[in-house]
Design an enzyme around this catalytic site. Structure first.
Site, PDB file in Angstrom:
ATOM      1  CB  THR A   1      -0.949   0.004   1.211  1.00 50.42           C
ATOM      2  OG1 THR A   1      -1.764  -1.163   1.155  1.00 50.42           O
ATOM      3  CG2 THR A   1      -1.835   1.235   1.231  1.00 50.42           C
ATOM      4  CB  CYS A   2       3.840   2.116   2.029  1.00 48.53           C
ATOM      5  SG  CYS A   2       3.151   1.476   3.561  1.00 48.53           S
ATOM      6  CB  SER A   3       5.574   0.632  -2.568  1.00 47.06           C
ATOM      7  OG  SER A   3       6.519   0.497  -1.535  1.00 47.06           O
TER       8      SER A   3
END
Length: 180
Positions: free
Chosen positions: A54-56
């Site tokens: 999700t972060c990337s």
């Protein structure tokens, strides 16, 4: 968190130094909370870990894409903090092609713990990490707070939406209209 000052901690960072020869031209540099937050209006967002899906895929790239729109709303800087060391944070920023968002390594989790956002993620093999949140911080004081639902140790899900850049930008714009 609203109206509270961010905790004062020292971050161990690695910065490029052209005077250092060889394949790793970086040196250690201590930076404090004041270096990042004093006299500036910033958006701070935290996430469980560099290189995670999700972060990337969404969070970091979308903050990067929307950087100019945040600047237009009076934001000086956007910071991404994670309980990862300086080597990991720098490698992730490089891999993501980030030029505008600045990464802050909270390797020991001290800042995250003092923010009250440290959670166990042993169920994923991560150990202690940050809960996902965002904040608008003006001169070191939290003006707006965006915490994902379900704050808990070993949470089965990874909620994302409240701290999304699109939501924070929308709330910044709404606050500007209300103030006018």
């Amino acid at each position: 968190m609203l109206g509270k000052k961010v905790p004062f901690v020292t971050f161990r960072t690695r910065v490029r130094d052209e005077s250092i020869e060889g394949p790793n031209p970086f040196r250690w540099e201590d930076k404090t909370s004041d270096d990042y937050f004093k006299g500036k209006k910033v958006v701070l967002f935290s996430l469980p870990g560099a290189f995670t899906p999700t972060c990337s895929t969404y969070q970091l790239p979308d903050f990067e894409k929307l950087f100019e729109e945040f600047k237009a709303e009076g934001v000086d800087d956007i910071y991404c903090i994670s309980v990862n060391d300086a080597f990991v944070m720098n490698a992730w920023a490089k891999a993501q092609g980030v030029e505008n968002v600045k990464v802050i390594p909270d390797g020991s989790g001290e800042f995250t713990r003092k923010m009250g956002m440290l959670v166990a993620k042993d169920n994923l093999g991560f150990g202690m990490r940050s809960w996902r949140y965002g904040a608008v911080v003006n001169d070191g004081v939290v003006e707006q707070w965006f915490e994902e639902e379900g704050f808990s140790d070993n949470c089965e899900s990874d909620p994302y939406g409240v701290s999304a850049p699109q939501n924070i930008l929308e709330k910044l714009r709404a606050a500007k209209v209300q103030a006018a």
